[in-house]
Design an enzyme around this catalytic site. Structure first.
Site, PDB file in Angstrom:
ATOM      1  N   ARG A  56      -6.205   9.867  -3.863  1.00 55.48           N
ATOM      2  CA  ARG A  56      -5.373   9.582  -4.873  1.00 55.48           C
ATOM      3  C   ARG A  56      -5.667   8.389  -5.614  1.00 55.48           C
ATOM      4  NH1 ARG A  56       0.162  10.061  -1.441  1.00 55.48           N
ATOM      5  NH2 ARG A  56       0.608   8.167  -2.600  1.00 55.48           N
TER       6      ARG A  56
ATOM      7  N   ARG B  12      13.841   3.879  -0.665  1.00 53.53           N
ATOM      8  CA  ARG B  12      12.967   2.664  -0.676  1.00 53.53           C
ATOM      9  C   ARG B  12      13.624   1.528  -1.141  1.00 53.53           C
ATOM     10  NH1 ARG B  12       8.080   6.373  -1.036  1.00 53.53           N
ATOM     11  NH2 ARG B  12       6.118   5.060  -1.164  1.00 53.53           N
TER      12      ARG B  12
ATOM     13  N   ARG C  96      -8.047   7.469   2.627  1.00 54.44           N
ATOM     14  CA  ARG C  96      -7.301   8.727   2.690  1.00 54.44           C
ATOM     15  C   ARG C  96      -7.861   9.396   1.848  1.00 54.44           C
ATOM     16  NH1 ARG C  96      -0.887   8.706   2.886  1.00 54.44           N
ATOM     17  NH2 ARG C  96      -0.990   7.666   0.424  1.00 54.44           N
TER      18      ARG C  96
ATOM     19  N   LYS D 261       3.907   8.263   8.258  1.00 60.49           N
ATOM     20  CA  LYS D 261       5.274   8.660   8.068  1.00 60.49           C
ATOM     21  C   LYS D 261       5.200  10.455   7.567  1.00 60.49           C
ATOM     22  CE  LYS D 261       7.075   6.604   4.131  1.00 60.49           C
ATOM     23  NZ  LYS D 261       5.721   5.704   3.972  1.00 60.49           N
TER      24      LYS D 261
ATOM     25  N   ARG E 285       1.125  -1.817  -4.170  1.00 62.40           N
ATOM     26  CA  ARG E 285       2.036  -1.063  -3.174  1.00 62.40           C
ATOM     27  C   ARG E 285       2.426  -1.572  -2.104  1.00 62.40           C
ATOM     28  NH1 ARG E 285      -1.118   4.555  -2.263  1.00 62.40           N
ATOM     29  NH2 ARG E 285       0.834   5.350  -1.639  1.00 62.40           N
TER      30      ARG E 285
HETATM   31  P1  AMP Z   1       4.462   8.099  -1.486  1.00 68.70           P
HETATM   32  O1  AMP Z   1       3.687   9.179  -1.644  1.00 68.70           O
HETATM   33  O2  AMP Z   1       5.590   8.262  -0.877  1.00 68.70           O
HETATM   34  O3  AMP Z   1       3.477   6.679  -1.029  1.00 68.70           O
HETATM   35  O4  AMP Z   1       4.741   7.635  -2.977  1.00 68.70           O
HETATM   36  C1  AMP Z   1       4.142   7.567  -4.160  1.00 68.70           C
HETATM   37  C2  AMP Z   1       4.734   6.785  -5.090  1.00 68.70           C
HETATM   38  O5  AMP Z   1       5.885   7.443  -5.664  1.00 68.70           O
HETATM   39  C3  AMP Z   1       5.270   5.317  -4.738  1.00 68.70           C
HETATM   40  O6  AMP Z   1       4.076   4.249  -4.874  1.00 68.70           O
HETATM   41  C4  AMP Z   1       6.399   5.192  -5.824  1.00 68.70           C
HETATM   42  O7  AMP Z   1       5.763   4.759  -7.018  1.00 68.70           O
HETATM   43  C5  AMP Z   1       6.957   6.708  -6.214  1.00 68.70           C
HETATM   44  N1  AMP Z   1       8.130   6.969  -5.163  1.00 68.70           N
HETATM   45  C6  AMP Z   1       7.765   7.803  -4.198  1.00 68.70           C
HETATM   46  N2  AMP Z   1       9.208   7.418  -3.285  1.00 68.70           N
HETATM   47  C7  AMP Z   1       9.950   6.619  -4.167  1.00 68.70           C
HETATM   48  C8  AMP Z   1      11.363   6.258  -4.101  1.00 68.70           C
HETATM   49  N3  AMP Z   1      12.074   6.742  -3.032  1.00 68.70           N
HETATM   50  N4  AMP Z   1      11.669   5.263  -4.841  1.00 68.70           N
HETATM   51  C9  AMP Z   1      11.083   5.064  -6.318  1.00 68.70           C
HETATM   52  N5  AMP Z   1       9.817   5.311  -6.148  1.00 68.70           N
HETATM   53  C10 AMP Z   1       9.303   6.285  -5.310  1.00 68.70           C
END
Ligand code: AMP
Length: 214
Positions: free
Chosen positions: A160, A88, A127, A13, A171
């Site tokens: 990360r 999400r 990654r 994404k 996740r």
């Molecule tokens: P990402 O970098 O998009 O994979 O996000 C990393 C982490 O941030 C996720 O595993 C969630 O813990 C949190 N996170 C990101 N976006 C959301 C969302 N829309 N709702 C809740 N938690 C989020």
């Protein structure tokens, strides 16, 4: 143009959103990036978000929705935006929909980036991301010119904490349970388009995006 990027973590994404940003000059709003910036700055929001992110769980809906609505009220979002990682959950999607209706706007397209769990686990565990500009690399498939250093800004590349095998499992579980139902939601309520997370080159991705957005 208002765009939502939907898909599992690591499906691609962010990479696709970055290309849309470059081509269509729209702000790329990644909720994960906003949380990580808050964690770095040790804000109250960051402290709260960290406790969920480290476990592979989602940050509570109310906190996330408020944060996104606040970001979308900025001037740079007036002529559109790319939302990467939000909504999400069904609650986030329905609350967001209500807010959009109130302000007489709508989502023009929801782009689903498709990929299977094995591909995603491999992508995430390999990654490496730039701690300065957020650019993404892979230890096998997308190596930087100089190991450990970002090609774009010279920042350090880091692994990360939530891209490690144990957290990845959680996740993906969270994705299947809470986010995947949104495919159906936007299939019924929005203009859902699917692109493959397997698309290789930048040119291939741009061609697929143009097919959807033009
Ligand atoms: P990402 O970098 O998009 O994979 O996000 C990393 C982490 O941030 C996720 O595993 C969630 O813990 C949190 N996170 C990101 N976006 C959301 C969302 N829309 N709702 C809740 N938690 C989020």
């Amino acid at each position: 143009m208002n765009i939502i990027m939907l898909g599992a973590p690591g499906a691609g994404k962010g990479t696709i959103a970055a290309l849309i940003k470059e081509k269509y000059n729209l702000p790329h709003i990644s909720t994960g990036d906003i949380f990580r910036a808050n964690i770095k700055e040790e804000t109250e929001l960051g402290k709260l978000a960290k406790s969920y992110i480290d476990k592979g769980a989602l940050v509570p809906d109310d906190v996330t929705i408020n944060m996104v609505m606040d970001r979308l009220s900025n001037d740079d979002c007036k002529s559109g935006y790319i939302l990467d990682g939000f909504p999400r959950t069904i609650v986030q999607a329905t609350e967001f929909e209500k807010a959009l209706q109130k302000s007489n706007t709508k989502i023009d397209v929801c782009i689903l980036v498709d990929g299977d769990d094995d591909m995603i686990a491999n992508r995430l565990s390999g990654r490496r991301v730039c701690e300065k500009c957020g650019a993404s690399y892979h230890i096998e498939h997308m190596k930087p010119v100089k190991e450990g250093i970002c090609d774009k800004c010279g920042g350090n590349l880091i692994h990360r904490k939530d891209d490690t095998v144990d957290v990845i499992k959680d996740r993906l579980k969270t994705y299947h349970e809470q986010t995947q139902p949104l495919i159906d939601y936007y299939g019924k309520n929005g203009n859902l388009k699917t692109v493959s997370g397997f698309l290789g080159s930048k040119e291939e991705i741009i061609k697929a995006i143009e097919g959807i957005l033009n």
